[in-house]
Design a protein around this motif. Structure first.
Motif, PDB file in Angstrom:
ATOM      1  N   SER A 350      23.774  60.051  50.792  1.00  0.00           N
ATOM      2  CA  SER A 350      24.461  58.878  51.338  1.00  0.00           C
ATOM      3  C   SER A 350      25.674  58.502  50.489  1.00  0.00           C
ATOM      4  CB  SER A 350      23.488  57.702  51.410  1.00  0.00           C
ATOM      5  OG  SER A 350      24.139  56.528  51.809  1.00  0.00           O
ATOM      6  N   GLN A 351      25.504  58.577  49.159  1.00  0.00           N
ATOM      7  CA  GLN A 351      26.617  58.229  48.277  1.00  0.00           C
ATOM      8  C   GLN A 351      27.748  59.231  48.393  1.00  0.00           C
ATOM      9  OE1 GLN A 351      26.943  55.524  46.898  1.00  0.00           O
ATOM     10  NE2 GLN A 351      28.620  55.788  45.452  1.00  0.00           N
ATOM     11  N   GLN A 352      27.419  60.522  48.482  1.00  0.00           N
ATOM     12  CA  GLN A 352      28.460  61.529  48.597  1.00  0.00           C
ATOM     13  C   GLN A 352      29.210  61.408  49.919  1.00  0.00           C
ATOM     14  OE1 GLN A 352      27.347  65.683  48.864  1.00  0.00           O
ATOM     15  NE2 GLN A 352      28.865  66.210  47.312  1.00  0.00           N
ATOM     16  N   LEU A 353      28.488  61.077  50.986  1.00  0.00           N
ATOM     17  CA  LEU A 353      29.148  60.894  52.283  1.00  0.00           C
ATOM     18  C   LEU A 353      30.109  59.710  52.236  1.00  0.00           C
ATOM     19  CD1 LEU A 353      26.237  61.554  54.816  1.00  0.00           C
ATOM     20  CD2 LEU A 353      28.268  62.954  54.432  1.00  0.00           C
ATOM     21  N   LEU A 421      28.725  62.871  40.018  1.00  0.00           N
ATOM     22  CA  LEU A 421      27.617  62.989  40.966  1.00  0.00           C
ATOM     23  C   LEU A 421      27.254  64.446  41.212  1.00  0.00           C
ATOM     24  CD1 LEU A 421      28.444  60.200  43.575  1.00  0.00           C
ATOM     25  CD2 LEU A 421      26.435  60.320  42.129  1.00  0.00           C
ATOM     26  N   GLU A 422      28.258  65.321  41.268  1.00  0.00           N
ATOM     27  CA  GLU A 422      27.974  66.741  41.473  1.00  0.00           C
ATOM     28  C   GLU A 422      27.205  67.311  40.291  1.00  0.00           C
ATOM     29  OE1 GLU A 422      31.745  68.478  42.236  1.00  0.00           O
ATOM     30  OE2 GLU A 422      31.738  67.958  44.387  1.00  0.00           O
ATOM     31  N   LYS A 423      27.586  66.887  39.067  1.00  0.00           N
ATOM     32  CA  LYS A 423      26.832  67.333  37.894  1.00  0.00           C
ATOM     33  C   LYS A 423      25.386  66.862  37.964  1.00  0.00           C
ATOM     34  CE  LYS A 423      30.755  67.423  34.649  1.00  0.00           C
ATOM     35  NZ  LYS A 423      31.329  66.805  33.420  1.00  0.00           N
ATOM     36  N   LEU A 424      25.231  65.571  38.354  1.00  0.00           N
ATOM     37  CA  LEU A 424      23.884  65.020  38.474  1.00  0.00           C
ATOM     38  C   LEU A 424      23.096  65.748  39.554  1.00  0.00           C
ATOM     39  CD1 LEU A 424      21.872  62.812  37.627  1.00  0.00           C
ATOM     40  CD2 LEU A 424      22.917  61.320  39.324  1.00  0.00           C
ATOM     41  N   CYS A 425      23.776  66.108  40.627  1.00  0.00           N
ATOM     42  CA  CYS A 425      23.107  66.815  41.723  1.00  0.00           C
ATOM     43  C   CYS A 425      22.633  68.193  41.265  1.00  0.00           C
ATOM     44  CB  CYS A 425      24.074  66.941  42.899  1.00  0.00           C
ATOM     45  SG  CYS A 425      23.360  67.760  44.326  1.00  0.00           S
ATOM     46  N   LYS A 426      23.480  68.901  40.511  1.00  0.00           N
ATOM     47  CA  LYS A 426      23.083  70.212  39.998  1.00  0.00           C
ATOM     48  C   LYS A 426      21.881  70.091  39.058  1.00  0.00           C
ATOM     49  CE  LYS A 426      27.671  72.310  40.327  1.00  0.00           C
ATOM     50  NZ  LYS A 426      28.831  72.869  39.579  1.00  0.00           N
ATOM     51  N   LYS A 427      21.902  69.050  38.236  1.00  0.00           N
ATOM     52  CA  LYS A 427      20.781  68.824  37.326  1.00  0.00           C
ATOM     53  C   LYS A 427      19.495  68.564  38.096  1.00  0.00           C
ATOM     54  CE  LYS A 427      19.398  65.911  33.441  1.00  0.00           C
ATOM     55  NZ  LYS A 427      19.768  64.749  32.588  1.00  0.00           N
TER      56      LYS A 427
END
Length: 455
Positions: A350-353, A421-427
């Motif tokens: 939702s946040q990325q969208l 956020l992308e870093k957090l998503c990969k983690k």
């Protein structure tokens, strides 16, 4: 006494009595009160008479006429002196001290029985008497009667007061007064009809309530701390009674109040999941612009109720509106171990969208702002105008330049957040991969959604 129609002349008592009753409008205020008390006594022993209705009618008419003057100033008819009774000293002194106030008659009529007060209020409403004053009289009547009344008498008085208030315009009664009555009702077994009327009146003014008003202890025999069912009935009455009249402002006020209430009851270890969920979903999504307060309340509830199953936790999190969570709340949720993994993924999605939509909308609006056609058009208009118009043009240029700088700074900040956020998503993807290997193979939906977050 054989003084009926067969007896003619001045000695006919029946004719003198009828004539006296017809002249009730000319009686003094103390005489009307004494006559009303006698009629009340006759009613209690089962004797009815048309004089009671005429006395009440005359009193209501006198109140309407003499709202700014002492009622004792009215003159009496000499023909009615035979039935004239002595003036009530206490009432006279009260009128002398407070005749200029709108409530000068409260003390005099507070001695009436509940049935007579009910008739009095109906007569006042039918004559379009000031409903604010009527509501104040009913509250005064309830307080004055409670000093010496028994439990049954208190119950009867409360039912009459509630029924009388229910017939008035809701704006004539303060929310504070209604909650005061509710506190008294809790200790008395009043009728279900009167209780429902009181709850409907409170519910219709829910936007004027405070958190302290709603923190009502739960009924005897229940384990949870506060009476959640009562608040849910208030909300139902608010939504039903208001209907199309519910403005967005009123809805937001009630939503803010409910956020405070939910945060207050969330730490209760005995509050069942069904009741907590009923509070969360009681209002429509449109009532709240931001769901951060509800997220924090759910966080507290999950912490206190650590024994909930994964399915129950998912059910709680399904009530959240992830699109109305702030960026900080979404990041906090994604790292919150108390929430199911599905909720964490949904918050990140939702946040990325939202970030992508914001960036896309900014890119679309930037060429429109920097368009040379619009600047040329503005220059052309400025040349046609006077010097003052040229000043406006230069000012507009400086504003556009400042807006562009702010926009670039904002875009840089948003791009930085996307990278974080992308870093957090990969983690999270790595952590979930380890979790899935240790438990069950990943589902197709999760495997497809996670790479898409980082694309």
């Amino acid at each position: 006494m054989e003084m009926s129609k067969s007896v003619s002349g001045n000695c006919n008592l029946l004719e003198k009595t009828k004539k006296c009753i017809e002249e009730l409008g000319y009686w003094t205020w103390p005489d009307l009160l004494v006559a009303l008390k006698h009629c009340q006594e006759m009613q209690q022993v089962g004797t009815s008479s048309g004089i009671l209705e005429k006395c009440l009618d005359s009193i209501v008419g006198r109140l309407a006429i003499t709202s700014e003057a002492s009622p004792c100033a009215s003159t009496s008819s000499p023909d009615s002196s035979g039935l004239r009774l002595s003036c009530d000293t206490r009432s006279t002194e009260s009128l002398k001290n407070s005749f200029s106030r709108a409530n000068w008659w409260f003390e005099d009529l507070s001695v009436l029985s509940p049935n007579l007060v009910e008739m009095l209020v109906k007569s006042m409403v039918s004559r379009n008497y000031n409903q604010v004053i009527i509501s104040r009289f009913l509250l005064y009547y309830q307080k004055s009667k409670f000093f010496t009344a028994s439990s049954d008498e208190k119950r009867q008085v409360l039912e009459i007061v509630i029924d009388g208030l229910y017939t008035l315009d809701p704006s004539c009664i303060s929310c504070k007064s209604l909650f005061g009555i509710l506190r008294v009702v809790m200790n008395l077994n009043i009728s279900k009809s009167s209780r429902n009327k009181l709850e409907c009146m409170i519910g219709s003014q829910m936007d004027q309530a405070t958190l302290d008003n709603l923190l009502i202890p739960s009924p005897y025999g229940t384990s949870y701390l506060y009476d959640v069912n009562l608040v849910l009935r208030f909300l139902k009455a608010f939504l039903c009674e208001g209907g199309w009249r519910l403005s967005p402002t009123r809805m937001r006020k009630v939503a803010s109040l409910m956020d405070l209430y939910i945060a207050e009851v969330a730490p209760d270890p005995f509050l069942r999941l069904s009741k907590f969920l009923a509070l969360v979903v009681a209002l429509p999504d449109s009532a709240r612009d931001c769901w951060d307060e509800l997220y924090h309340a759910i966080d507290v509830y999950l912490e206190v109720h650590a024994g909930l199953s994964e399915e129950e936790k998912v059910k709680v999190c399904c009530a959240l509106n992830y699109e109305k969570l702030s960026s900080d709340a979404c990041v906090h949720l994604s790292q919150n171990a108390k929430f199911p993994s599905k909720s964490s993924v949904q918050a990140l999605v939702s946040q990325q969208l939202k970030l992508k939509n914001l960036l896309q909308g900014t890119k679309n609006s930037k060429p429109d702002m920097d368009s040379p056609c619009k600047l040329n058009e503005t220059r052309g208009k400025a040349k046609k105008g006077e010097g003052s118009e040229q000043i406006v043009l230069y000012s507009g240029r400086s504003d556009i330049s400042g807006d562009n700088e702010n926009l670039r700074a904002h875009l840089q900040g948003m791009q930085w957040r996307v990278i974080e956020l992308e870093k957090l998503c990969k983690k999270m993807q790595a952590q979930m991969a380890k979790l899935m290997k240790s438990k069950t193979p990943p589902t197709h939906s999760t495997a497809r959604s996670l790479p898409r977050l980082c694309s």
